[in-house]
Design a protein around this motif. Structure first.
Motif, mmCIF file in Angstrom:
data_model
loop_
_atom_site.group_PDB
_atom_site.id
_atom_site.type_symbol
_atom_site.label_atom_id
_atom_site.label_comp_id
_atom_site.label_asym_id
_atom_site.label_seq_id
_atom_site.Cartn_x
_atom_site.Cartn_y
_atom_site.Cartn_z
ATOM 1 N N ALA A 133 18.510 10.492 26.047
ATOM 2 C CA ALA A 133 18.139 11.397 27.140
ATOM 3 C C ALA A 133 16.744 11.051 27.654
ATOM 4 O O ALA A 133 15.801 11.840 27.555
ATOM 5 N N HIS A 134 16.599 9.853 28.186
ATOM 6 C CA HIS A 134 15.312 9.419 28.741
ATOM 7 C C HIS A 134 15.299 9.778 30.224
ATOM 8 O O HIS A 134 14.500 10.594 30.657
ATOM 9 N N VAL A 135 16.169 9.169 31.020
ATOM 10 C CA VAL A 135 16.458 9.670 32.377
ATOM 11 C C VAL A 135 17.983 9.748 32.505
ATOM 12 O O VAL A 135 18.712 9.288 31.620
ATOM 13 N N ILE A 136 18.449 10.282 33.613
ATOM 14 C CA ILE A 136 19.881 10.216 33.911
ATOM 15 C C ILE A 136 20.123 8.834 34.532
ATOM 16 O O ILE A 136 19.469 8.485 35.520
ATOM 17 N N PRO A 137 21.009 8.024 33.961
ATOM 18 C CA PRO A 137 21.202 6.688 34.534
ATOM 19 C C PRO A 137 21.796 6.760 35.940
ATOM 20 O O PRO A 137 22.478 7.730 36.290
ATOM 21 N N MET A 147 27.725 9.558 22.212
ATOM 22 C CA MET A 147 26.577 8.653 22.027
ATOM 23 C C MET A 147 25.814 9.023 20.760
ATOM 24 O O MET A 147 25.445 8.157 19.952
ATOM 25 N N LEU A 148 25.615 10.307 20.552
ATOM 26 C CA LEU A 148 24.908 10.747 19.349
ATOM 27 C C LEU A 148 25.762 10.487 18.099
ATOM 28 O O LEU A 148 25.232 10.091 17.046
ATOM 29 N N THR A 207 17.940 20.015 27.963
ATOM 30 C CA THR A 207 17.194 19.673 26.736
ATOM 31 C C THR A 207 17.730 20.478 25.558
ATOM 32 O O THR A 207 17.947 19.940 24.456
ATOM 33 N N ARG A 208 17.972 21.768 25.783
ATOM 34 C CA ARG A 208 18.486 22.617 24.696
ATOM 35 C C ARG A 208 19.825 22.085 24.176
ATOM 36 O O ARG A 208 20.068 22.046 22.963
ATOM 37 N N ASP A 240 27.974 15.373 33.000
ATOM 38 C CA ASP A 240 28.813 14.425 32.248
ATOM 39 C C ASP A 240 27.949 13.536 31.354
ATOM 40 O O ASP A 240 28.314 13.220 30.226
ATOM 41 N N TYR A 241 26.793 13.125 31.892
ATOM 42 C CA TYR A 241 25.930 12.271 31.064
ATOM 43 C C TYR A 241 25.359 13.052 29.881
ATOM 44 O O TYR A 241 25.324 12.549 28.752
ATOM 45 N N VAL A 242 24.954 14.283 30.131
ATOM 46 C CA VAL A 242 24.430 15.110 29.027
ATOM 47 C C VAL A 242 25.518 15.267 27.951
ATOM 48 O O VAL A 242 25.244 15.178 26.747
ATOM 49 N N ASP A 243 26.758 15.474 28.382
ATOM 50 C CA ASP A 243 27.855 15.601 27.412
ATOM 51 C C ASP A 243 28.073 14.299 26.640
ATOM 52 O O ASP A 243 28.399 14.322 25.455
#
Ligand code: NIG
Ligand code: FE
Length: 403
Positions: free
Chosen positions: A175-179, A197-198, A222-223, A188-191
């Protein structure tokens, strides 16, 4: 088989940073700062990579090897608790534009993401090694390294594995930036980050980090990521309050983060929250230097009793220095830290930020990570900025650099 023992003598000034003495003096509302002793009579012995004895040179035990440092100062090795070394390319043109007025923005990270994805593993590993070597030559004995320039499962995983193998602590920063390819599908990226990914990266991640900032991740996003880290029992740290006031510091404290990093824009509540917590405020003055930004209010943090660390944030965008002595000099000159506070923050402070009790100091039992300075006192680190003052560096009782 036990290793050869080493006796260090002829020390002009020795900084030990004994953690117990430091905490006692902080409890008495004193400053948390390095207080070296003039040490012409003091020596220390190293056995199996640890400080095994410290005392008057005339009482020193016999050792296999003797290192006479001829009146030089000895300090604990620097602990650089915040760096981004797994990348390809550079952004010198972006730096030049900044120096003539273009502000820094989180979006520049995408340039490095493209270059990093295009690089092969050999290039990425070589880049990390080059920078770790630069750091060591400037007195650093412990390096934390983040991912964050891959932003796909495959690219983050390879970056994390390289960081884990080449550095002392590896932090997952998916979670640096949204690509760019997720620009209109943020959720979708956060998910992806907090799920698959995690899952792929968890095994190699000492920490999970999020760039909680305007232009990067907001509080709700972030949460979600911090919750996913907690659910997997991975400790967290945050990029917080770098580009403006925001929720980062507050979240870091709420989640019991090891550190809140940057802390450039703090209000009184942020300072109070940090001072009342175990979360280390990691200050990165090289970033303010390289982005022409105001420096963090280190004085208020220290005076309130917060634990403070100094690190380089070495990365190709906001700050491309690998030099802890440079950051320490900035902390003294620009953030009104005393030289002793700055040395403490760059050594024991970094150790706290990485949850390490065996480094950042040279008390009995500590890991024998130390730097010999080509100077009679550590004061010269800030007093003679830009001058290469590292004579030799010892990591785990072994010489890692000699100049
Ligand atoms: O810590 N702030 C977020 N990440 C880095 C900058 C990365 C970049 O600009 O490439 C930092 O400053
Ligand atoms: Fe950073």
């Amino acid at each position: 088989m036990s290793r050869k023992s080493l006796l260090v003598t002829g020390i002009g000034e020795l900084t030990v940073n004994d953690p117990q003495a430091v905490d006692n003096s902080a409890d008495r509302a004193g400053r948390r700062e390095s207080r070296p002793e003039p040490a012409s009579n003091t020596a220390f012995a190293v056995e199996d990579g640890k400080i095994a004895w410290i005392g008057l040179a005339i009482d020193a035990p016999a050792a296999d090897e003797v290192l006479d440092v001829a009146g030089r100062a000895v300090i604990p090795g620097f602990v650089d608790s915040h760096a981004h070394l797994v990348f390809a390319g550079d952004r010198a043109a972006e730096f030049a534009a900044r120096m003539t007025g273009t502000p820094y923005s989180a979006g520049g990270i995408r340039t490095t993401v493209a270059a990093t994805r295009a690089a092969d593993d050999v290039q990425l590993r070589a880049n990390v090694r080059r920078l770790v070597h630069e750091m060591a030559a400037q007195g650093t004995t412990t390096v934390e390294c983040k991912t964050g320039y891959g932003l796909t499962i495959e690219d983050e995983l390879r970056a994390l594995k390289i960081a884990k193998e080449e550095c002392d602590a590896a932090t997952f920063l998916g979670a640096h930036v949204i690509p760019a390819e997720y620009a209109d599908r943020r959720a979708d990226y956060v998910d992806l980050v907090r799920g698959p990914m995690l899952d792929a990266c968890a095994e190699y991640a000492d920490y999970v980090d999020v760039f909680c900032e305007r232009g990067a991740y907001d509080e709700a996003e972030t949460r979600l990521i911090l919750d996913a880290a907690k659910a997997r029992r991975i400790p967290v740290r945050l990029h917080a309050n770098q580009l403006g006031h925001g929720p980062g510091v507050r979240l870091a404290v709420e989640y019991g983060a090891a550190s809140a990093d940057h802390c450039t824009y703090l209000d009184d509540k942020d300072i109070e929250a940090l001072a009342g917590s175990e979360t280390v405020a990691t200050l990165l003055p090289g970033v303010e230097f390289s982005t022409r930004s105001p420096y963090p209010d280190a004085r208020s943090l220290l005076d309130a009793g917060a634990r403070v660390a100094i690190a380089t944030d070495c990365n190709p965008g906001s700050c491309y220095t690998s030099s802890m002595p440079f950051c320490l000099a900035l902390a003294v000159r620009e953030m009104r830290m005393s030289p002793g506070e700055a040395l403490m923050a760059a050594t024991l402070g970094g150790a706290h930020a990485l949850g390490r009790t065996d480094i950042g100091h040279l008390a009995l039992g500590a890991r024998a990570d130390f730097a010999v300075l080509d100077a009679p006192s550590y004061l010269h680190l800030a007093y003679r900025p830009g001058v290469p003052l590292i004579h030799s560096v010892w990591k785990n009782g072994r010489k890692s650099v000699s100049t």
